[in-house]
Design a protein around this motif. Structure first.
Motif, PDB file in Angstrom:
ATOM      1  N   GLY A 170      -5.559  -1.503   0.735  1.00 17.55           N
ATOM      2  CA  GLY A 170      -4.571  -2.162   1.583  1.00 17.55           C
ATOM      3  C   GLY A 170      -4.854  -3.642   1.747  1.00 17.55           C
ATOM      4  O   GLY A 170      -3.937  -4.477   1.698  1.00 17.55           O
ATOM      5  N   LEU A 171      -6.127  -3.989   1.903  1.00 16.46           N
ATOM      6  CA  LEU A 171      -6.501  -5.396   2.029  1.00 16.46           C
ATOM      7  C   LEU A 171      -6.177  -6.162   0.752  1.00 16.46           C
ATOM      8  O   LEU A 171      -5.615  -7.264   0.787  1.00 16.46           O
ATOM      9  CB  LEU A 171      -7.989  -5.512   2.345  1.00 16.46           C
ATOM     10  N   LEU A 172      -6.507  -5.570  -0.398  1.00 13.83           N
ATOM     11  CA  LEU A 172      -6.224  -6.233  -1.672  1.00 13.83           C
ATOM     12  C   LEU A 172      -4.724  -6.423  -1.877  1.00 13.83           C
ATOM     13  O   LEU A 172      -4.273  -7.468  -2.370  1.00 13.83           O
ATOM     14  CB  LEU A 172      -6.824  -5.428  -2.825  1.00 13.83           C
ATOM     15  N   LEU A 173      -3.936  -5.411  -1.509  1.00 19.04           N
ATOM     16  CA  LEU A 173      -2.487  -5.515  -1.673  1.00 19.04           C
ATOM     17  C   LEU A 173      -1.895  -6.572  -0.747  1.00 19.04           C
ATOM     18  O   LEU A 173      -1.057  -7.378  -1.173  1.00 19.04           O
ATOM     19  CB  LEU A 173      -1.835  -4.156  -1.423  1.00 19.04           C
ATOM     20  N   VAL A 183      -2.457 -10.876   8.715  1.00 20.52           N
ATOM     21  CA  VAL A 183      -1.644 -10.336   9.808  1.00 20.52           C
ATOM     22  C   VAL A 183      -1.015  -9.007   9.380  1.00 20.52           C
ATOM     23  O   VAL A 183      -1.032  -8.019  10.126  1.00 20.52           O
ATOM     24  CB  VAL A 183      -0.563 -11.351  10.236  1.00 20.52           C
ATOM     25  N   ALA A 184      -0.456  -8.982   8.166  1.00 19.95           N
ATOM     26  CA  ALA A 184       0.146  -7.740   7.662  1.00 19.95           C
ATOM     27  C   ALA A 184      -0.902  -6.632   7.576  1.00 19.95           C
ATOM     28  O   ALA A 184      -0.633  -5.471   7.914  1.00 19.95           O
ATOM     29  CB  ALA A 184       0.770  -7.991   6.290  1.00 19.95           C
ATOM     30  N   SER A 221      -6.649   8.284  -3.125  1.00 24.16           N
ATOM     31  CA  SER A 221      -7.836   7.941  -2.340  1.00 24.16           C
ATOM     32  C   SER A 221      -7.648   6.576  -1.683  1.00 24.16           C
ATOM     33  O   SER A 221      -8.570   5.784  -1.584  1.00 24.16           O
ATOM     34  CB  SER A 221      -9.080   7.934  -3.233  1.00 24.16           C
ATOM     35  N   HIS A 222      -6.446   6.346  -1.240  1.00 23.70           N
ATOM     36  CA  HIS A 222      -6.086   5.056  -0.660  1.00 23.70           C
ATOM     37  C   HIS A 222      -6.841   4.824   0.649  1.00 23.70           C
ATOM     38  O   HIS A 222      -6.961   5.723   1.475  1.00 23.70           O
ATOM     39  CB  HIS A 222      -4.580   5.018  -0.407  1.00 23.70           C
ATOM     40  N   SER A 223      -7.388   3.624   0.813  1.00 22.64           N
ATOM     41  CA  SER A 223      -8.107   3.275   2.032  1.00 22.64           C
ATOM     42  C   SER A 223      -7.734   1.850   2.441  1.00 22.64           C
ATOM     43  O   SER A 223      -6.894   1.209   1.796  1.00 22.64           O
ATOM     44  CB  SER A 223      -9.621   3.361   1.812  1.00 22.64           C
ATOM     45  N   TRP A 224      -8.387   1.357   3.488  1.00 22.78           N
ATOM     46  CA  TRP A 224      -8.109  -0.010   3.928  1.00 22.78           C
ATOM     47  C   TRP A 224      -8.492  -1.020   2.862  1.00 22.78           C
ATOM     48  O   TRP A 224      -7.970  -2.134   2.830  1.00 22.78           O
ATOM     49  CB  TRP A 224      -8.832  -0.314   5.246  1.00 22.78           C
TER      50      TRP A 224
END
Length: 203
Positions: free
Chosen positions: A128-131, A34-35, A122-125
């Protein structure tokens, strides 16, 4: 997220349900999803696809309560859930900080943190998913008074992926003639250190 495939989404949802059956605390990964959807609206599934995925996950998870109900032992599951929710605190707030890094391997945890630093531009989704995957269970169990050694198992794959990405992003000297040999040597050394750091906790 990459190809926007409904089949991939439903497969992932079914596997998520199987994960919850394997370890019920994995249900917290739903909070991470959800986040992730809130933080990255560009890869968020359509409402219809999201409902289908929810149904697929629910169908897998329903195996457990249905099996208890059909066996006439539904009260067993209810008693276990009540005990988990309301039992007394058994560890201090520093429990995970003291126990989890050595158990996962200090080098692996250090590489995972380094990976976030190396990938900050080089941040991507994907990151973000892993975090979201890792932070949600950690935050919940840090706040929840009852702590278990095995509760954070669901975060291990995310830490391993972050550590592996860090091993591939280790800065290498700029001299072109050095790069191939140095790159291989440094990465091999880092991987060896991570493996060695896992020997003692694995034993």
């Amino acid at each position: 997220c990459r190809d926007r495939s409904l089949r991939s989404l439903l497969t992932a949802a079914g596997l998520f349900g199987a994960t919850v059956l394997t370890k019920e605390t994995a249900v917290l990964l739903a909070g991470g999803l959800v986040a992730f959807g809130v933080l990255y609206p560009g890869v968020r599934p359509r409402a219809r696809d999201g409902l289908l995925a929810l149904a697929a996950a629910g169908a897998a998870v329903a195996v457990h309560p249905l099996s208890l109900a059909l066996s006439g032992r539904a009260s067993t599951g209810q008693n276990y859930l009540a005990w988990q929710l309301f039992r007394r605190s058994n560890h201090s707030a520093l429990f995970y900080l003291q126990v989890v890094p050595p158990a996962m391997g200090v080098a692996v945890v250090a590489l995972a943190v380094a990976g976030l630093w190396f990938l900050r531009r080089s941040h991507s989704w994907r990151e973000g998913l892993l975090l979201c995957w890792a932070i949600t269970p950690v935050a919940f169990f840090e706040i929840w008074p009852v702590k278990g050694y095995q509760y954070l198992l669901v975060t291990a794959p995310a830490a391993v992926l972050l550590a592996a990405r860090a091993a591939l992003r280790i800065p290498i000297p700029r001299r072109p003639a050095w790069r191939p040999a140095v790159s291989r040597g440094v990465r091999a050394g880092v991987v060896a250190a991570a493996v060695i750091s896992l020997v003692v906790p694995s034993w």
